[in-house]
Design an enzyme around this catalytic site. Structure first.
Site, short mmCIF file in Angstrom:
data_model
loop_
_atom_site.label_atom_id
_atom_site.label_comp_id
_atom_site.label_asym_id
_atom_site.label_seq_id
_atom_site.Cartn_x
_atom_site.Cartn_y
_atom_site.Cartn_z
N HIS A 72 0.85 -1.19 0.00
CA HIS A 72 0.00 0.00 0.00
C HIS A 72 0.88 1.24 0.00
O HIS A 72 1.71 1.42 0.89
CB HIS A 72 -0.92 0.01 1.22
CG HIS A 72 -2.08 -0.92 1.09
ND1 HIS A 72 -3.14 -0.91 1.95
CD2 HIS A 72 -2.35 -1.89 0.18
CE1 HIS A 72 -4.02 -1.84 1.57
NE2 HIS A 72 -3.55 -2.45 0.50
N TYR A 198 -8.71 5.24 8.21
CA TYR A 198 -8.78 5.60 9.64
C TYR A 198 -9.84 6.68 9.76
O TYR A 198 -9.72 7.74 9.13
CB TYR A 198 -7.44 6.15 10.12
CG TYR A 198 -6.34 5.11 10.25
CD1 TYR A 198 -6.10 4.48 11.48
CD2 TYR A 198 -5.53 4.76 9.17
CE1 TYR A 198 -5.09 3.54 11.62
CE2 TYR A 198 -4.53 3.81 9.30
CZ TYR A 198 -4.31 3.20 10.53
OH TYR A 198 -3.31 2.26 10.67
N PRO A 290 -2.71 0.16 19.04
CA PRO A 290 -2.56 -0.31 17.65
C PRO A 290 -2.78 0.75 16.57
O PRO A 290 -2.54 0.48 15.40
CB PRO A 290 -3.62 -1.42 17.53
CG PRO A 290 -4.59 -1.18 18.62
CD PRO A 290 -3.85 -0.48 19.72
N LYS A 294 2.30 -0.13 15.01
CA LYS A 294 3.73 -0.16 15.31
C LYS A 294 4.22 -1.35 16.13
O LYS A 294 5.43 -1.64 16.16
CB LYS A 294 4.13 1.12 16.07
CG LYS A 294 4.11 2.36 15.19
CD LYS A 294 5.28 2.36 14.23
CE LYS A 294 5.16 3.38 13.14
NZ LYS A 294 5.08 2.83 11.79
N TYR A 382 4.72 6.55 9.64
CA TYR A 382 3.86 5.39 9.41
C TYR A 382 4.60 4.30 8.65
O TYR A 382 4.48 3.12 8.96
CB TYR A 382 2.59 5.82 8.65
CG TYR A 382 1.50 4.77 8.70
CD1 TYR A 382 0.48 4.83 9.65
CD2 TYR A 382 1.50 3.69 7.81
CE1 TYR A 382 -0.50 3.85 9.72
CE2 TYR A 382 0.52 2.71 7.86
CZ TYR A 382 -0.48 2.80 8.81
OH TYR A 382 -1.45 1.82 8.87
P1 RFL Z 1 3.82 -11.55 21.58
O1 RFL Z 1 3.27 -11.67 20.21
O2 RFL Z 1 2.86 -11.26 22.68
O3 RFL Z 1 4.60 -12.89 21.90
C1 RFL Z 1 5.06 -13.21 23.18
C2 RFL Z 1 5.04 -14.71 23.35
O4 RFL Z 1 5.52 -15.05 24.64
C3 RFL Z 1 4.69 -16.05 25.19
N1 RFL Z 1 4.77 -15.98 26.65
C4 RFL Z 1 5.60 -16.76 27.37
N2 RFL Z 1 6.46 -17.71 27.01
C5 RFL Z 1 7.16 -18.35 28.01
N3 RFL Z 1 7.01 -18.04 29.32
C6 RFL Z 1 6.16 -17.07 29.73
N4 RFL Z 1 6.02 -16.77 31.02
C7 RFL Z 1 5.41 -16.39 28.72
N5 RFL Z 1 4.49 -15.38 28.76
C8 RFL Z 1 4.12 -15.15 27.50
C9 RFL Z 1 3.30 -15.74 24.65
O5 RFL Z 1 2.47 -16.90 24.64
C10 RFL Z 1 3.63 -15.26 23.24
O6 RFL Z 1 3.60 -16.29 22.29
O7 RFL Z 1 4.98 -10.45 21.66
P2 RFL Z 1 6.13 -10.08 20.59
O8 RFL Z 1 6.76 -11.31 20.04
O9 RFL Z 1 6.93 -9.03 21.24
O10 RFL Z 1 5.31 -9.44 19.35
C11 RFL Z 1 4.60 -8.23 19.53
C12 RFL Z 1 3.35 -8.20 18.64
O11 RFL Z 1 2.64 -9.41 18.76
C13 RFL Z 1 2.43 -7.02 18.97
O12 RFL Z 1 3.20 -5.87 19.23
C14 RFL Z 1 1.47 -6.69 17.80
O13 RFL Z 1 0.55 -7.72 17.60
C15 RFL Z 1 0.73 -5.38 18.08
N6 RFL Z 1 -0.28 -5.06 17.05
C16 RFL Z 1 0.10 -4.50 15.84
N7 RFL Z 1 1.39 -4.29 15.56
C17 RFL Z 1 1.76 -3.81 14.34
O14 RFL Z 1 2.96 -3.63 14.11
N8 RFL Z 1 0.85 -3.51 13.36
C18 RFL Z 1 -0.47 -3.69 13.55
O15 RFL Z 1 -1.25 -3.47 12.64
C19 RFL Z 1 -0.90 -4.17 14.85
N9 RFL Z 1 -2.19 -4.37 15.09
C20 RFL Z 1 -1.62 -5.30 17.28
C21 RFL Z 1 -2.57 -4.94 16.27
C22 RFL Z 1 -2.05 -5.90 18.45
C23 RFL Z 1 -3.39 -6.12 18.64
N10 RFL Z 1 -3.74 -6.75 19.85
C24 RFL Z 1 -4.64 -7.84 19.93
C25 RFL Z 1 -2.98 -6.48 21.04
C26 RFL Z 1 -3.91 -5.15 16.45
C27 RFL Z 1 -4.34 -5.72 17.65
C28 RFL Z 1 -5.81 -5.89 17.80
C1 PHB Z 2 -5.04 -4.57 11.16
O1 PHB Z 2 -5.26 -4.77 9.96
O2 PHB Z 2 -5.24 -5.43 12.02
C2 PHB Z 2 -4.56 -3.22 11.59
C3 PHB Z 2 -4.23 -2.28 10.63
C4 PHB Z 2 -3.78 -1.02 11.03
C5 PHB Z 2 -3.69 -0.73 12.38
C6 PHB Z 2 -4.01 -1.68 13.33
C7 PHB Z 2 -4.46 -2.94 12.94
O3 PHB Z 2 -3.29 0.50 12.75
#
Ligand code: RFL
Ligand code: PHB
Length: 388
Positions: A72, A198, A290, A294, A382
């Protein structure tokens, strides 16, 4: 067990770190609390910065992302029944790629399988010891048996609720908790637009995103007290329509949701990101709302810095980069924290903002709509600041 780097957490940060280290000839063992299926069932991020795609390409995942991802060159912002586009490619010659975190995670596990990377799933009760010595170790209960994994270093990649963060003595914690969450749904319907939208709206923020031409991802700002049971599909679609510009709403295709979840929004940073031979990376050290997309991208840049610093230790015997890891990573983290806070504040409805606050937001959006300078600042952030 004995290895070079013990990695706690097998999410994106932990498994990517394992791959980056393997590329440098450094061994690691990953301890993941959950099952593989559980990790792969979590629907999360969808936007990869250009630099993140480059990092994933460097470990051989570029082909899949180029084939199945969508590049995109901009995003759309809507407010007061208007919509404008911020043209990333035109302004900063950079883009983002729409690609689900679940897919990235699947590829990372597959790459680990191919190379014989040791990952222990359902590794419970992880505890860390002797972090301020040169022989730190972790213990964990795996299949009911207590194991001890010794290493030269421990990488804490266990997310926002892990144990690693709690091992930093006297941390400085910076936090902002937002008084709302995001209610997200995934539906097998064509996305309402070919790029993200957005939406700032008096009734609350809404985001139109997607995973592929027949898989849409939508989010609505919601009160913290709400539950998914309060939001049957019909109510979700009706509310979403009300928050989109009229013309966009007319093209919205509704359908049954295949996933629905609520995420509270907060910003949190723990400093420093290291203690002795423990190094934190990803959500274990910082959480961003989110809105700026980032979180996953910061997890990726952290492990790039960490893998580089560890490679310098093993290759050249120098701990210089390791000693600066926290400072280096935090420099990039805080800029993303700032950007995510800015986008969250600009796009959401705050209870106490009143009509004055709403008009100030609209004025800022109007300015952004007409100012290439303001748009360039947004485009630069971004699409991702450099990982230097
Ligand atoms: P994670 O993915 O939480 O992975 C951590 C892992 O550690 C495990 N764990 C343990 N393992 C051993 N011993 C323990 N005591 C433990 N405790 C936990 C967990 O089971 C897990 O598997 O962290 P990591 O690897 O740092 O990755 C970070 C990302 O997952 C997170 O920042 C993103 O998902 C955030 N996020 C987004 N980030 C983006 O860059 N772009 C996006 O568009 C975006 N959209 C989002 C998001 C996060 C969302 N939620 C649900 C929080 C949208 C949403 C809705
Ligand atoms: C997503 O597609 O899940 C998404 C996209 C942009 C954001 C957060 C989540 O800022």
């Amino acid at each position: 067990m004995r290895t070079q780097v013990v990695i706690v957490g097998g999410g994106p940060a932990g498994t990517l770190l394992a791959r980056l280290l393997a590329a440098e000839g450094i061994e690691s063992v990953v301890l993941e609390l959950r099952s593989r299926d559980h990790v792969l069932s979590r629907i999360r991020a969808g936007v990869l910065e250009q630099g993140s795609v480059e990092v994933l390409s460097s470990i051989g995942l570029g082909g899949r992302i180029a084939r199945d991802g969508f590049v995109h060159g901009g995003v759309n912002l809507a407010f007061a029944n208007r919509m404008f586009r911020v043209d990333f490619e035109g302004l900063v010659r950079r883009s983002v790629t729409i690609y689900g975190q679940t897919e990235v995670q699947k590829h990372l596990y597959e790459a680990c399988d191919r190379s014989g990377q040791e990952i222990h799933f359902e590794a419970e009760e992880v505890k860390l010891f002797d972090l301020d010595t040169t022989n730190p170790f972790a213990t964990s209960v795996i299949n009911g048996q207590l194991h001890r994994v010794e290493g030269d270093f421990i990488a804490g990649c266990d997310g926002g609720h892990g144990v690693s963060r709690t091992m930093i003595p006297n941390p400085r914690t910076y936090e902002r908790v937002y008084p709302f969450g995001w209610l997200g749904i995934l539906s097998e319907t064509p996305p309402v637009n070919d790029e993200l939208i957005y939406n700032n709206h008096e009734r609350g923020f809404a985001l139109c995103s997607m995973r592929n031409p027949n898989l849409s991802r939508y989010y609505l700002q919601c009160p913290l007290e709400t539950t998914v049971e309060d939001w049957p599909d019909d109510r979700f679609w009706e509310e979403l329509k009300r928050r989109l510009p009229t013309r966009t709403a007319e093209g919205l295709v509704a359908g049954a949701s295949i996933e629905k979840s609520i995420t509270p929004l907060r910003s949190m940073v723990t400093e420093p990101m290291s203690h002795g031979r423990l190094y934190l990376a990803g959500d274990a050290a910082h959480i961003v709302p989110p809105t700026g997309a980032k979180g996953l991208n910061l997890a990726i840049s952290d492990v790039v810095y960490l893998a580089r610093a560890l490679a310098e230790h093993y290759r050249r015997g120098s701990d210089e980069a390791l000693s600066r890891y926290s400072e280096t990573a935090l420099g990039r983290v805080w800029k993303a924290v700032r950007f995510s806070w800015w986008m969250t504040t600009l796009m959401h409805r705050f209870e106490d903002q009143g009509s004055f606050g709403q008009r100030v937001q609209e004025a800022e959006l109007d300015y952004l709509a007409s100012s290439p300078a303001a748009q360039t600042a947004m485009a630069e952030n971004y699409t991702g600041l450099p990982i230097d």
